[in-house]
Motif scaffolding. Structure first.
Motif, PDB file in Angstrom:
ATOM      1  N   THR A  17      11.740  67.083   1.337  1.00  0.00           N
ATOM      2  CA  THR A  17      13.151  67.388   0.579  1.00  0.00           C
ATOM      3  C   THR A  17      13.786  65.971   0.259  1.00  0.00           C
ATOM      4  O   THR A  17      13.270  65.003   0.937  1.00  0.00           O
ATOM      5  N   GLU A  18      14.606  66.053  -0.563  1.00  0.00           N
ATOM      6  CA  GLU A  18      15.325  64.776  -0.868  1.00  0.00           C
ATOM      7  C   GLU A  18      16.875  64.964  -0.919  1.00  0.00           C
ATOM      8  O   GLU A  18      17.333  66.123  -0.891  1.00  0.00           O
ATOM      9  N   ASP A  19      17.715  63.893  -0.522  1.00  0.00           N
ATOM     10  CA  ASP A  19      19.011  64.065  -0.160  1.00  0.00           C
ATOM     11  C   ASP A  19      19.670  62.943  -0.218  1.00  0.00           C
ATOM     12  O   ASP A  19      19.072  61.801  -0.327  1.00  0.00           O
ATOM     13  N   PHE A  20      21.138  62.863  -0.530  1.00  0.00           N
ATOM     14  CA  PHE A  20      21.700  61.417  -0.209  1.00  0.00           C
ATOM     15  C   PHE A  20      22.764  61.696   0.699  1.00  0.00           C
ATOM     16  O   PHE A  20      24.104  61.557   0.692  1.00  0.00           O
ATOM     17  N   PRO A  21      22.360  61.477   2.104  1.00  0.00           N
ATOM     18  CA  PRO A  21      23.155  61.240   3.106  1.00  0.00           C
ATOM     19  C   PRO A  21      24.271  60.447   3.311  1.00  0.00           C
ATOM     20  O   PRO A  21      25.137  60.425   4.105  1.00  0.00           O
ATOM     21  N   PHE A  22      23.897  59.312   3.204  1.00  0.00           N
ATOM     22  CA  PHE A  22      24.565  57.970   3.217  1.00  0.00           C
ATOM     23  C   PHE A  22      25.484  57.786   2.069  1.00  0.00           C
ATOM     24  O   PHE A  22      26.718  57.104   2.511  1.00  0.00           O
ATOM     25  N   ASP A  23      25.129  57.661   0.873  1.00  0.00           N
ATOM     26  CA  ASP A  23      26.074  57.353  -0.160  1.00  0.00           C
ATOM     27  C   ASP A  23      25.110  57.828  -1.309  1.00  0.00           C
ATOM     28  O   ASP A  23      24.228  58.331  -1.504  1.00  0.00           O
ATOM     29  N   GLU A  24      25.741  57.527  -2.516  1.00  0.00           N
ATOM     30  CA  GLU A  24      25.329  58.137  -3.769  1.00  0.00           C
ATOM     31  C   GLU A  24      24.229  57.160  -4.408  1.00  0.00           C
ATOM     32  O   GLU A  24      23.526  57.839  -5.552  1.00  0.00           O
ATOM     33  N   ALA A  37      10.884  58.336   4.354  1.00  0.00           N
ATOM     34  CA  ALA A  37      10.904  57.441   3.235  1.00  0.00           C
ATOM     35  C   ALA A  37      12.659  57.368   2.774  1.00  0.00           C
ATOM     36  O   ALA A  37      13.122  58.285   2.705  1.00  0.00           O
ATOM     37  N   LEU A  38      13.035  56.227   2.380  1.00  0.00           N
ATOM     38  CA  LEU A  38      14.438  56.055   1.699  1.00  0.00           C
ATOM     39  C   LEU A  38      14.194  54.934   0.743  1.00  0.00           C
ATOM     40  O   LEU A  38      13.544  53.883   1.106  1.00  0.00           O
ATOM     41  N   THR A  39      14.970  54.917  -0.127  1.00  0.00           N
ATOM     42  CA  THR A  39      14.954  53.835  -1.146  1.00  0.00           C
ATOM     43  C   THR A  39      16.399  53.994  -1.681  1.00  0.00           C
ATOM     44  O   THR A  39      17.219  54.787  -1.837  1.00  0.00           O
ATOM     45  N   ASP A  40      16.849  52.567  -2.520  1.00  0.00           N
ATOM     46  CA  ASP A  40      18.055  52.452  -2.864  1.00  0.00           C
ATOM     47  C   ASP A  40      17.793  52.617  -4.617  1.00  0.00           C
ATOM     48  O   ASP A  40      17.000  51.780  -5.175  1.00  0.00           O
ATOM     49  N   LEU A  41      18.499  53.550  -5.259  1.00  0.00           N
ATOM     50  CA  LEU A  41      18.415  53.554  -6.608  1.00  0.00           C
ATOM     51  C   LEU A  41      19.073  52.217  -7.522  1.00  0.00           C
ATOM     52  O   LEU A  41      18.932  52.291  -8.502  1.00  0.00           O
ATOM     53  N   GLU A  42      19.720  51.373  -6.730  1.00  0.00           N
ATOM     54  CA  GLU A  42      20.207  50.445  -7.247  1.00  0.00           C
ATOM     55  C   GLU A  42      19.202  49.041  -7.310  1.00  0.00           C
ATOM     56  O   GLU A  42      18.670  49.086  -5.973  1.00  0.00           O
TER      57      GLU A  42
END
Length: 117
Positions: A17-24, A37-42
């Motif tokens: 699953t995916e979500d944004f628990p820390f920030d947008e 896994a985690l990645t930053d969209l910026e």
């Protein structure tokens, strides 16, 4: 590999699953509620992946694009800069490794539920 390919591959894992628990902008991928896994969209594309301590050090020594996990436990997490210096297949293998480590630590009940997906 681009962000869409990274996202699609992570979500192709059973139970992912995916979500944004820390920030947008910080996209987090979980299996049975546990982060793999985690990645930053910026900014430039990178992905944080779980790793065995031995393999984490080995990968950092072998690949300039593999760094100690940014904002993570550096013993168990690497940040991989997706800059073209390693193949997409290699990144997929590292995602598989991270996912597998998380699944190994799930309870037998959760592992059983996951195997039915």
């Amino acid at each position: 590999m681009n962000i869409e390919e990274l996202r699609d591959y992570c979500l192709s894992k059973p139970g992912a699953t995916e979500d944004f628990p820390f920030d947008e902008t910080t996209l987090v991928f979980k299996v049975m509620g546990k982060l793999f896994a985690l990645t930053d969209l910026e900014g430039d594309l990178s992905v944080n992946l779980k790793c065995t301590p031995e393999k984490a050090i080995e990968l950092r020594e072998q690949h300039s694009c593999v760094l100690p996990g940014y904002h993570m436990n550096k013993k168990h997490w690497n940040t991989v800069l997706v800059d073209g210096t390693v193949s997409d297949q290699q990144i997929r293998e590292w995602i598989d490794h991270s996912y597998g480590l998380v699944v190994e630590k799930l309870s037998k009940k959760q592992q059983n539920e996951l195997s039915k997906l």
